[in-house]
Design a protein around this motif. Sequence first.
Motif, PDB file in Angstrom:
ATOM      1  N   UNK A 216      41.588  34.935  44.230  1.00 41.54           N
ATOM      2  CA  UNK A 216      40.877  36.213  44.233  1.00 41.54           C
ATOM      3  C   UNK A 216      39.416  35.935  43.929  1.00 41.54           C
ATOM      4  N   UNK A 217      38.522  36.630  44.624  1.00 46.75           N
ATOM      5  CA  UNK A 217      37.101  36.366  44.492  1.00 46.75           C
ATOM      6  C   UNK A 217      36.320  37.650  44.266  1.00 46.75           C
TER       7      UNK A 217
ATOM      8  N   UNK B  11      34.054  35.477  38.768  1.00 44.32           N
ATOM      9  CA  UNK B  11      33.700  34.836  40.029  1.00 44.32           C
ATOM     10  C   UNK B  11      34.946  34.606  40.888  1.00 44.32           C
ATOM     11  N   UNK B  12      35.939  33.921  40.339  1.00 41.45           N
ATOM     12  CA  UNK B  12      37.115  33.576  41.136  1.00 41.45           C
ATOM     13  C   UNK B  12      38.274  33.254  40.214  1.00 41.45           C
ATOM     14  N   UNK B  13      39.491  33.419  40.750  1.00 42.49           N
ATOM     15  CA  UNK B  13      40.697  33.077  40.001  1.00 42.49           C
ATOM     16  C   UNK B  13      41.733  32.506  40.952  1.00 42.49           C
ATOM     17  N   UNK B  14      42.651  31.733  40.378  1.00 40.02           N
ATOM     18  CA  UNK B  14      43.714  31.131  41.162  1.00 40.02           C
ATOM     19  C   UNK B  14      44.989  31.182  40.340  1.00 40.02           C
ATOM     20  N   UNK B  15      46.093  31.533  40.981  1.00 43.31           N
ATOM     21  CA  UNK B  15      47.325  31.667  40.214  1.00 43.31           C
ATOM     22  C   UNK B  15      47.894  30.283  39.920  1.00 43.31           C
ATOM     23  N   UNK B  16      48.978  30.248  39.148  1.00 45.29           N
ATOM     24  CA  UNK B  16      49.427  28.959  38.616  1.00 45.29           C
ATOM     25  C   UNK B  16      49.956  28.031  39.689  1.00 45.29           C
ATOM     26  N   UNK B  17      50.422  28.568  40.802  1.00 46.63           N
ATOM     27  CA  UNK B  17      50.908  27.708  41.884  1.00 46.63           C
ATOM     28  C   UNK B  17      49.817  27.368  42.888  1.00 46.63           C
TER      29      UNK B  17
ATOM     30  N   UNK C  59      32.623  35.938  47.958  1.00 42.52           N
ATOM     31  CA  UNK C  59      33.681  35.819  48.968  1.00 42.52           C
ATOM     32  C   UNK C  59      33.120  35.219  50.252  1.00 42.52           C
ATOM     33  N   UNK C  60      33.832  34.237  50.768  1.00 47.22           N
ATOM     34  CA  UNK C  60      33.400  33.576  51.987  1.00 47.22           C
ATOM     35  C   UNK C  60      32.461  32.403  51.756  1.00 47.22           C
ATOM     36  N   UNK C  61      31.939  32.279  50.540  1.00 46.88           N
ATOM     37  CA  UNK C  61      31.021  31.172  50.218  1.00 46.88           C
ATOM     38  C   UNK C  61      31.623  30.213  49.182  1.00 46.88           C
ATOM     39  N   UNK C  62      32.405  30.746  48.270  1.00 47.59           N
ATOM     40  CA  UNK C  62      32.994  29.929  47.206  1.00 47.59           C
ATOM     41  C   UNK C  62      34.491  29.773  47.460  1.00 47.59           C
TER      42      UNK C  62
END
Length: 123
Positions: free
Chosen positions: A59-60, A48-54, A65-68
């Motif tokens: 990334x979706x 679904x989605x990811x976020x880097x450590x900082x 994309x655009x909703x979450x």
Amino acid sequence: QVQLVESGGGLVQAGGSLRLSCAASGLTFSRTVMGWFRQAPGKEREFVAAINWRGINTYYADSVKGRFTISRDNAKNTVGLQMNSLKPEDTAVYYCAAALNWGSWYYTSVPYWGQGTQVTISS
């Protein structure tokens, strides 16, 4: 050991919003890529989605994309997923994931999982 505990799932009508949260422990959270996956009945678990450590790069999946929006708070060791404009096809168990390899979004590459939280969207 690594523990990921999700919260915030529930039942909402189509077009509504929900916010999921995941509390992490047992890892160096501020150095860990975090993400969310989901699994609908009879389907494979999907990214679904990811976020880097900082928290700078996100990334979706195209479907959200655009909703979450994924976010993180390194001071609280939490990662969130704000879900807006929800659709019935978003119905699934949502899983928090830790220690993703950035750019590798298949579920088999994820070493740590939460227990999952049910999200149900009614039409």
